[in-house]
Write an enzyme that holds these catalytic residues in place. Structure first.
Site, mmCIF file in Angstrom:
data_model
loop_
_atom_site.group_PDB
_atom_site.id
_atom_site.type_symbol
_atom_site.label_atom_id
_atom_site.label_comp_id
_atom_site.label_asym_id
_atom_site.label_seq_id
_atom_site.Cartn_x
_atom_site.Cartn_y
_atom_site.Cartn_z
ATOM 1 N N ALA A 167 43.543 26.675 37.584
ATOM 2 C CA ALA A 167 42.754 25.635 38.255
ATOM 3 C C ALA A 167 41.284 25.995 38.397
ATOM 4 O O ALA A 167 40.451 25.113 38.613
ATOM 5 C CB ALA A 167 43.349 25.340 39.631
ATOM 6 N N ASP A 168 40.951 27.278 38.282
ATOM 7 C CA ASP A 168 39.557 27.697 38.477
ATOM 8 C C ASP A 168 39.195 28.797 37.490
ATOM 9 O O ASP A 168 38.906 29.927 37.873
ATOM 10 C CB ASP A 168 39.358 28.176 39.922
ATOM 11 C CG ASP A 168 37.887 28.397 40.264
ATOM 12 O OD1 ASP A 168 37.016 27.868 39.546
ATOM 13 O OD2 ASP A 168 37.611 29.095 41.258
ATOM 14 N N LEU A 169 39.211 28.447 36.209
ATOM 15 C CA LEU A 169 38.894 29.423 35.174
ATOM 16 C C LEU A 169 37.384 29.638 35.144
ATOM 17 O O LEU A 169 36.626 28.798 34.663
ATOM 18 C CB LEU A 169 39.392 28.937 33.809
ATOM 19 C CG LEU A 169 39.310 29.959 32.674
ATOM 20 C CD1 LEU A 169 40.193 31.168 32.958
ATOM 21 C CD2 LEU A 169 39.701 29.323 31.340
#
Length: 240
Positions: A167-169
Protein backbone atom coordinates in the site's frame (compact mmCIF):
# COMPACT_ATOMS: atom_id res chain seq x y z
CA UNK A 1 -4.70 -18.91 9.44
CA UNK A 2 -1.14 -18.86 10.79
CA UNK A 3 -1.81 -16.43 13.61
CA UNK A 4 -2.46 -17.58 17.16
CA UNK A 5 -4.56 -15.25 19.31
CA UNK A 6 -4.47 -15.02 23.10
CA UNK A 7 -7.23 -12.85 24.56
CA UNK A 8 -7.06 -11.34 28.04
CA UNK A 9 -9.98 -9.00 28.74
CA UNK A 10 -9.55 -6.22 26.14
CA UNK A 11 -6.07 -7.25 25.05
CA UNK A 12 -5.13 -9.51 22.15
CA UNK A 13 -1.63 -10.98 21.84
CA UNK A 14 -0.85 -12.31 18.36
CA UNK A 15 1.88 -14.86 17.70
CA UNK A 16 2.76 -17.73 15.38
CA UNK A 17 5.08 -20.70 15.11
CA UNK A 18 8.28 -18.61 14.98
CA UNK A 19 7.35 -16.33 17.89
CA UNK A 20 9.38 -16.60 21.12
CA UNK A 21 7.60 -18.77 23.68
CA UNK A 22 8.06 -16.06 26.33
CA UNK A 23 6.44 -13.31 24.21
CA UNK A 24 4.22 -11.12 26.43
CA UNK A 25 2.30 -7.87 26.34
CA UNK A 26 5.26 -6.12 28.02
CA UNK A 27 7.24 -6.53 24.83
CA UNK A 28 5.03 -3.93 23.13
CA UNK A 29 5.92 -1.14 25.57
CA UNK A 30 9.03 0.79 24.57
CA UNK A 31 9.55 1.76 28.21
CA UNK A 32 9.84 -1.93 29.14
CA UNK A 33 12.93 -2.23 26.95
CA UNK A 34 14.29 1.18 27.98
CA UNK A 35 14.17 0.13 31.63
CA UNK A 36 16.38 -2.85 30.75
CA UNK A 37 18.74 -0.80 28.55
CA UNK A 38 17.91 -3.03 25.62
CA UNK A 39 17.03 -0.30 23.11
CA UNK A 40 19.98 -0.05 20.73
CA UNK A 41 18.52 2.33 18.15
CA UNK A 42 15.48 4.49 17.50
CA UNK A 43 14.04 5.94 14.32
CA UNK A 44 12.55 9.21 15.47
CA UNK A 45 9.62 11.11 14.06
CA UNK A 46 5.90 11.31 14.57
CA UNK A 47 5.78 7.51 14.35
CA UNK A 48 8.87 6.45 16.29
CA UNK A 49 10.27 2.96 15.80
CA UNK A 50 12.37 1.24 18.48
CA UNK A 51 15.08 -1.36 17.90
CA UNK A 52 15.72 -3.67 20.83
CA UNK A 53 17.76 -6.79 21.57
CA UNK A 54 16.51 -9.70 23.68
CA UNK A 55 18.77 -12.74 24.06
CA UNK A 56 19.78 -13.55 20.44
CA UNK A 57 16.87 -11.64 18.92
CA UNK A 58 17.24 -8.20 17.38
CA UNK A 59 13.79 -6.78 16.74
CA UNK A 60 11.81 -3.70 15.74
CA UNK A 61 8.81 -2.37 17.67
CA UNK A 62 6.37 -0.21 15.71
CA UNK A 63 3.17 1.45 16.93
CA UNK A 64 0.28 1.97 14.51
CA UNK A 65 -0.39 5.62 13.69
CA UNK A 66 -2.89 7.09 11.28
CA UNK A 67 -1.58 9.20 8.44
CA UNK A 68 -2.94 12.20 6.58
CA UNK A 69 -5.45 14.71 7.88
CA UNK A 70 -7.42 12.13 9.85
CA UNK A 71 -4.23 11.22 11.67
CA UNK A 72 -4.05 14.71 13.17
CA UNK A 73 -7.44 14.13 14.75
CA UNK A 74 -7.49 10.44 15.64
CA UNK A 75 -3.73 9.84 15.86
CA UNK A 76 -3.48 6.13 16.78
CA UNK A 77 -7.18 5.28 17.20
CA UNK A 78 -8.97 2.81 14.92
CA UNK A 79 -12.56 1.59 14.81
CA UNK A 80 -12.83 -1.97 16.16
CA UNK A 81 -14.95 -4.31 14.02
CA UNK A 82 -13.46 -7.61 15.23
CA UNK A 83 -9.82 -8.57 15.66
CA UNK A 84 -9.56 -10.18 12.21
CA UNK A 85 -10.49 -6.82 10.66
CA UNK A 86 -7.85 -4.87 12.53
CA UNK A 87 -4.91 -3.57 10.56
CA UNK A 88 -2.67 -5.19 13.14
CA UNK A 89 -3.98 -8.72 12.58
CA UNK A 90 -4.09 -8.31 8.81
CA UNK A 91 -0.49 -7.14 8.54
CA UNK A 92 0.79 -9.80 10.94
CA UNK A 93 -1.06 -12.58 9.13
CA UNK A 94 0.14 -11.30 5.74
CA UNK A 95 3.76 -11.23 6.92
CA UNK A 96 3.55 -14.84 8.10
CA UNK A 97 2.25 -15.88 4.68
CA UNK A 98 4.87 -13.93 2.76
CA UNK A 99 7.69 -15.30 4.91
CA UNK A 100 6.43 -18.84 4.32
CA UNK A 101 6.44 -18.14 0.57
CA UNK A 102 10.12 -17.27 0.79
CA UNK A 103 9.70 -13.57 0.05
CA UNK A 104 12.12 -11.03 1.49
CA UNK A 105 10.08 -9.51 4.30
CA UNK A 106 10.89 -8.95 7.99
CA UNK A 107 10.14 -12.09 10.00
CA UNK A 108 7.09 -11.35 12.19
CA UNK A 109 7.65 -11.81 15.93
CA UNK A 110 4.33 -10.78 17.48
CA UNK A 111 1.60 -8.17 17.54
CA UNK A 112 -0.67 -6.58 20.13
CA UNK A 113 -4.15 -5.07 20.10
CA UNK A 114 -5.58 -3.00 22.94
CA UNK A 115 -9.33 -2.43 22.68
CA UNK A 116 -11.36 0.16 24.58
CA UNK A 117 -15.03 0.16 23.59
CA UNK A 118 -15.21 0.58 19.83
CA UNK A 119 -11.63 1.86 19.59
CA UNK A 120 -8.40 -0.11 19.35
CA UNK A 121 -4.70 0.68 19.22
CA UNK A 122 -1.98 -1.66 18.05
CA UNK A 123 1.70 -2.54 17.84
CA UNK A 124 3.78 -5.02 15.87
CA UNK A 125 7.24 -6.50 16.37
CA UNK A 126 9.36 -7.91 13.55
CA UNK A 127 12.90 -9.19 13.40
CA UNK A 128 15.42 -6.52 12.45
CA UNK A 129 17.02 -6.90 9.03
CA UNK A 130 20.77 -7.31 9.50
CA UNK A 131 22.67 -4.22 8.41
CA UNK A 132 19.56 -2.65 6.91
CA UNK A 133 19.91 0.49 4.79
CA UNK A 134 16.95 2.00 2.97
CA UNK A 135 17.17 3.36 -0.55
CA UNK A 136 16.79 6.82 0.96
CA UNK A 137 19.71 6.23 3.34
CA UNK A 138 21.92 5.09 0.48
CA UNK A 139 20.94 7.76 -2.05
CA UNK A 140 21.74 10.54 0.40
CA UNK A 141 25.38 9.42 0.23
CA UNK A 142 26.00 7.74 -3.12
CA UNK A 143 24.55 6.44 -6.35
CA UNK A 144 23.17 2.94 -6.66
CA UNK A 145 25.14 0.62 -8.89
CA UNK A 146 23.46 -0.87 -11.95
CA UNK A 147 23.35 -4.22 -10.19
CA UNK A 148 21.68 -2.70 -7.13
CA UNK A 149 19.02 -1.06 -9.29
CA UNK A 150 18.43 -4.38 -11.01
CA UNK A 151 18.07 -6.12 -7.65
CA UNK A 152 15.45 -3.58 -6.56
CA UNK A 153 13.50 -4.11 -9.79
CA UNK A 154 13.69 -7.91 -9.43
CA UNK A 155 12.50 -7.75 -5.83
CA UNK A 156 9.44 -5.66 -6.70
CA UNK A 157 8.57 -7.81 -9.70
CA UNK A 158 8.83 -10.98 -7.58
CA UNK A 159 6.29 -9.58 -5.12
CA UNK A 160 4.02 -8.41 -7.94
CA UNK A 161 4.14 -11.75 -9.73
CA UNK A 162 2.98 -13.42 -6.53
CA UNK A 163 0.11 -10.97 -6.16
CA UNK A 164 1.53 -8.96 -3.27
CA UNK A 165 0.12 -5.44 -3.10
CA UNK A 166 2.16 -2.97 -1.04
CA UNK A 167 0.00 0.00 0.00
CA UNK A 168 2.95 2.37 0.47
CA UNK A 169 5.78 1.39 -1.84
CA UNK A 170 8.35 4.12 -1.33
CA UNK A 171 12.11 4.39 -0.94
CA UNK A 172 11.91 4.24 2.86
CA UNK A 173 10.28 0.82 2.65
CA UNK A 174 12.86 -0.79 0.35
CA UNK A 175 15.96 -1.99 2.20
CA UNK A 176 19.26 -3.66 1.45
CA UNK A 177 20.65 -6.02 4.08
CA UNK A 178 24.36 -6.47 4.77
CA UNK A 179 24.60 -9.13 2.06
CA UNK A 180 23.10 -6.94 -0.65
CA UNK A 181 19.68 -8.59 -0.66
CA UNK A 182 16.61 -6.38 -1.14
CA UNK A 183 13.69 -6.47 1.31
CA UNK A 184 10.30 -4.78 1.43
CA UNK A 185 8.99 -3.64 4.81
CA UNK A 186 5.84 -2.06 6.32
CA UNK A 187 2.90 -4.05 4.98
CA UNK A 188 0.20 -2.10 6.81
CA UNK A 189 -2.88 -2.22 4.51
CA UNK A 190 -1.02 -4.58 2.17
CA UNK A 191 -2.81 -7.62 0.78
CA UNK A 192 -2.69 -10.53 -1.62
CA UNK A 193 -4.44 -9.82 -4.91
CA UNK A 194 -4.88 -11.38 -8.31
CA UNK A 195 -1.87 -10.14 -10.31
CA UNK A 196 -3.11 -7.33 -12.59
CA UNK A 197 -1.28 -4.57 -14.39
CA UNK A 198 -3.47 -1.75 -13.03
CA UNK A 199 -2.56 -2.06 -9.35
CA UNK A 200 0.99 -3.14 -10.18
CA UNK A 201 1.48 0.01 -12.26
CA UNK A 202 -0.08 2.11 -9.49
CA UNK A 203 2.59 0.70 -7.14
CA UNK A 204 5.33 1.65 -9.59
CA UNK A 205 3.89 5.14 -10.03
CA UNK A 206 3.85 5.61 -6.27
CA UNK A 207 7.49 4.59 -6.08
CA UNK A 208 8.41 7.07 -8.80
CA UNK A 209 6.69 9.88 -6.88
CA UNK A 210 8.69 8.86 -3.83
CA UNK A 211 11.98 9.30 -5.68
CA UNK A 212 10.89 12.71 -6.98
CA UNK A 213 9.68 13.84 -3.56
CA UNK A 214 12.94 12.95 -1.83
CA UNK A 215 14.99 14.46 -4.63
CA UNK A 216 13.32 17.81 -3.99
CA UNK A 217 13.56 17.44 -0.22
CA UNK A 218 17.24 16.46 0.06
CA UNK A 219 20.10 18.70 -1.01
CA UNK A 220 22.33 15.67 -1.58
CA UNK A 221 20.43 12.96 -3.44
CA UNK A 222 22.16 10.74 -5.99
CA UNK A 223 19.32 9.80 -8.31
CA UNK A 224 18.83 10.82 -11.94
CA UNK A 225 16.10 10.40 -14.55
CA UNK A 226 18.15 7.76 -16.35
CA UNK A 227 18.33 5.71 -13.12
CA UNK A 228 14.54 5.58 -12.98
CA UNK A 229 14.34 4.66 -16.67
CA UNK A 230 16.76 1.78 -16.05
CA UNK A 231 14.83 0.56 -12.98
CA UNK A 232 11.57 0.64 -14.90
CA UNK A 233 13.12 -1.22 -17.82
CA UNK A 234 14.56 -3.93 -15.53
CA UNK A 235 11.20 -4.29 -13.80
CA UNK A 236 9.32 -4.72 -17.08
CA UNK A 237 11.82 -7.29 -18.35
CA UNK A 238 11.47 -9.37 -15.20
CA UNK A 239 7.67 -9.30 -15.36
CA UNK A 240 7.62 -11.29 -18.60
Amino acid sequence: MNTKVQKNKNHYLLSWQLSPTHLSSDWFQAQYWKNQNKIYAQKKGRASVWFFEQDNLKAVLRHYWRGGLIGKLLQDQYLYLGFKKTRVFQEFELLTQLHQQGLNVPVPVGAYIHKIGLIYRGDIITQAIQGAASLLDILKHRELTSNEITQVALCISTFHQQGVYHADLNINNILFNDEGEVFLIDFDRGELRTPQSNWQQANINRLERSFEKEKKRNKEFYWQTENWSFLKSEYKKSMF
